[in-house]
Design a protein around this motif. Sequence first.
Motif, short mmCIF file in Angstrom:
data_model
loop_
_atom_site.label_atom_id
_atom_site.label_comp_id
_atom_site.label_asym_id
_atom_site.label_seq_id
_atom_site.Cartn_x
_atom_site.Cartn_y
_atom_site.Cartn_z
N UNK A 255 0.85 -1.18 0.00
CA UNK A 255 0.00 0.00 0.00
C UNK A 255 0.89 1.23 0.00
N UNK A 256 0.69 2.11 -0.97
CA UNK A 256 1.50 3.32 -1.08
C UNK A 256 0.68 4.51 -0.58
N UNK A 257 1.14 5.14 0.51
CA UNK A 257 0.44 6.28 1.10
C UNK A 257 1.34 7.51 1.02
N UNK A 297 -0.04 -3.63 -6.20
CA UNK A 297 0.23 -2.31 -5.63
C UNK A 297 -1.10 -1.57 -5.50
N UNK A 298 -1.35 -1.03 -4.30
CA UNK A 298 -2.54 -0.20 -4.08
C UNK A 298 -2.07 1.20 -3.69
N UNK A 299 -2.37 2.18 -4.54
CA UNK A 299 -2.06 3.57 -4.24
C UNK A 299 -3.23 4.16 -3.45
N UNK A 300 -2.93 4.77 -2.32
CA UNK A 300 -3.98 5.31 -1.46
C UNK A 300 -3.87 6.84 -1.40
N UNK A 301 -4.94 7.53 -1.80
CA UNK A 301 -4.93 8.99 -1.83
C UNK A 301 -6.19 9.53 -1.17
N UNK A 302 -6.09 10.79 -0.74
CA UNK A 302 -7.30 11.48 -0.26
C UNK A 302 -8.26 11.64 -1.43
N UNK A 329 -3.95 -0.80 -8.16
CA UNK A 329 -5.26 -0.27 -7.79
C UNK A 329 -5.12 1.12 -7.20
N UNK A 330 -6.23 1.86 -7.19
CA UNK A 330 -6.25 3.22 -6.67
C UNK A 330 -7.38 3.34 -5.66
N UNK A 331 -7.00 3.62 -4.41
CA UNK A 331 -7.95 3.74 -3.31
C UNK A 331 -8.11 5.21 -2.94
N UNK A 332 -9.36 5.70 -3.01
CA UNK A 332 -9.65 7.08 -2.63
C UNK A 332 -10.49 7.08 -1.36
N UNK A 333 -9.93 7.65 -0.30
CA UNK A 333 -10.62 7.71 0.98
C UNK A 333 -11.65 8.84 0.99
N UNK A 334 -12.60 8.78 1.91
CA UNK A 334 -13.54 9.91 2.05
C UNK A 334 -12.79 11.21 2.27
#
Length: 582
Positions: A255-257, A297-302, A329-334
């Motif tokens: 997970x890339x933060x 790989x999961x990229x995590x962004x606001x 993958x691309x994860x967008x948090x609230x």
Amino acid sequence: MIPDSFKQDLLNRVDVVDVVSRYVQLKKGGANFQGLCPFHTEKSPSFTVSPTKQFYHCFGCGAHGNAIGFLMAYASMGYVDAVKDLAAQAGMTVPETPRTPQETQRRERETDLYAVMEKAMEFYRSRLKESPNAVAYLKGRGLTGEIAARFRIGYAPDDWQALKNVFTAYDDKSLADTGLVIDNDEGRRYDRFRDRVMFPIFNQRGSVIGFGGRVMGEGEPKYLNSPETALFEKGRELYGLSQARDAIRAAGRVLVVEGYMDVVALAQYGVGYAVATLGTATTPVHITKLLRQADEIVFCFDGDRAGRKAAWRALEVSLPLAVDTKPMRFLFLPAEDDPDSFVRKHGQEAFEKLAREAQTLSGFLLGELRSEADLSTPEGRSKFLTEAKPHLQKITAPGLKLQLVKEVASQARVSQEEAERLMEIRSPGERTFTRAAPARSRAPSINSQEQNLLRCVMARPSLAASLDVDLLDERLAESAALRTIAAWLEVEEVPPYNMLVERMRGTEHEDVVSRAETAMLAHGPDEDSAEPEFRQIVLSLHIKRKNEEIEDLKREAATRPELGAELLRRTKELALLKGQRM
């Protein structure tokens, strides 16, 4: 510097099966040995060790290399340490070619700088327990003493020259060379980090190379990083990778933060496979490094505008490096959350569910492109095709590229063939022997004959000695690698397969050779079938060249009828060449 002759002798004496079997349970299977891959989680063996090629390869995650590479990847050793370990097993002493005075001075200087960084880290750690504010801050973020110790978190006192307490020679050049202090224009020196929680940054060998300092209240910048130094290059390093390596292997995911605290907080709540970029956008080096470590790989962004902009930059860098077997993958948090706050509010299970369900690279790409075009109108669909073109041309993974071309064609209401023609993309396996019109510039084909040639040379290096390098497309990285190998063979004996790979380590050709090696190990050819395949590829290149000559001659003959006889001769030569195809 270790001489090539010693490395070749070492690899000849060391059996990769013996080296790998110290860490992996192997069973004989035909000519090779098999076992469960140590680099990713699997239930059925896909990890193969070849005693003839002296190489290991995993058909599941793509990990591969020789005995030296295995120790580097599995035991996290540096290159020299891995060579020394193998040499000790073989009863050999590692010689080193004489260094120039400048090289010796640089090496000694680098060693001194590591010691300085280690000393500074221990100083900051010792000051953490003396700062009630820093301890309260970390506890307020939900961190335990155990996790703070794991990441070796410290505190830089609110003092302009606190490092004088540990470095009596505060004016030493090494403090400036490591970025620990700043010299202003007036000749005054002071600590770079003051009244900040300190996060040490480690390289893959576990040495401290830099720091990230975070303010505990109001203040800018929120994070202050070490500057670029001889030890620290932001675009190459990832925070938390050394601590996350085992968790990445177990989860098969990285997970890339964006922040240090995100990494630490996630680890505190059981998500131990997170890493962070160091105040820079994601780079190709980051992605290449992570693809070697993880299956996904999961990229995590606001989820705000800035977060989506950063995600798009990461996507653009990822496209040429994506592989069919390792999704991104691309994860967008609230909008109101970052990874730190989300995992504290909702816990590990909720966060990992988001990671598993994160948007795919293809979904993110197509979604962004659709948002910029009205697909209900011909003009909008035309814009969609035009905008998709440069992104699809970057993709080198054949399966992913094919699926995206089909999806783009469907949404633009055109056939796959029409989409490929409009976007100047060739279908995998398609061959063409005509030159494109001079006004049109085409990107080199992904499934190039040069790639296939390099694959054959990896199976049988001696083939490069007979290669006519003038047939190669000079735009391709594979061509450059083939030229280098062919040039070696003009003055040297043919190197063994594993030594050829070793010679490429650290050169500009390392990545392209690694890809060719993976393709060869996964799909062939073997040493026996490499030569006939190589000959057919070279024949295809000759046919392509002859076609190009004929097309040029046809255009010239339109105004010069006397060239008709020459055109006929070359056409006959082309027919003879085509007749040699198997």
